[in-house]
Write a protein that holds these residues in place. Sequence first.
Motif: not given
Length: 410
Positions: A304-310
């Motif tokens: 699945v598409n991965s996302q990262r918020y930081s």
Amino acid sequence: MRRFTIGCCLLLAAGQVQAQKGVNSIYSAFGIGDLEEKDYSRNFGVGSAGVARGSHSFLNELNPASYGRLPMETFFFEASLAGKSLQYNGTNLNQNAGDINFKRFAMGFKASKMWGLSLGLMPYSRVDYKLLNTRYVEGTTAGTRNAVEGTGGINRLYFSNALQLNKNFSVGVSSALLFGPITTTDSLGSSGSATDVYTEQRRFMHNFNFTTGAQYAGKAGQWLIGAGATYRFRTKLASEEDFSIRYADETVLFEEELSSRDFTLPQQWAVGLSFSNGRINWLADYRQQNWKGANADKQDYSFVNSQRYSGGMEYTFYKFQYNKQVEGLIVQAGLNYHTAYMQIKNEPVRDFGVTAGASLPSKTGHLRYYLGLEAGQRGTSSKGLIQENYINVVLHLSLRDNWFFKLREQ
């Protein structure tokens, strides 16, 4: 026995699985292992955000364009170690694990007024797990101990270049060689006899990968505003594989070279912002990688598409050294939230962490010591899966010296 699923059914049957000391993560049994989504430099304590940050006082590989802002006549050498403590929670499962690993080696300098560069080695993915299970031979009621163990991972050897086009803009490109082995062993029997049998599958993966980046820095009143973006190109990792069946004394019963299988790393893009008034620095990043459809889904998991918020905040205490104002103690706090590139039993693998960090210079100012901490949670214990509660500790050393200046004085 030519091919076997590495730990998938064992992970789903959590009641029969035990994690062992030295394990990094059971989730590293899937795909090409745990991808290194965190940055083990001075960005760690702000949630590993830093796409918009220039390399003024450390090497920032989150954006190759940052090296355009390296100071002149200065050489940087950096190294990082990380320790991790894990607690696994699942159905009838409560186990602890931990390990310590090298995370980064890098050097960099400004080759000319416009051109900055860096060379380094860091992990791209990591496979490190050991699972114990009991298997039953058809037609019998006696169980046989089974151990599935995975080791290895992909390394990233990179050479990054950047050009500072003017006082506001810089661009860069990072050329990297991705390479490394992934070995999976599946053993039966626990008698300690030389006739205990195990299978071993070795897979060596390699190819080149490229990342481009751009940064902007400008002033708005008393604030320095930064913006950055990166794009990592799609790459197909070529592989060389072999499979063998052996006795515990290494006697080979069967050996075969398998047909090669490519593994696609999809394109990745990231954007970041920073706001600084000289003492307070606010940072925020967003990263996305489109894994869906890049590789064939497996029976036990899918891509699945991965996302990262930081993001986070950094505060700098300044001091005077040799009648010059320099950075003293630096303290940080941050957050990060990440959805992994796979889902298991239709459950996404989510990771949430809270970070903190502190950086302190040596008496001479040439060496900086950095300590980063993170507490977080990954995965879920529902649907027979496993939840990881973890603590990360990072030690980062940064040596900064005016080597080129000294050479010109001789």
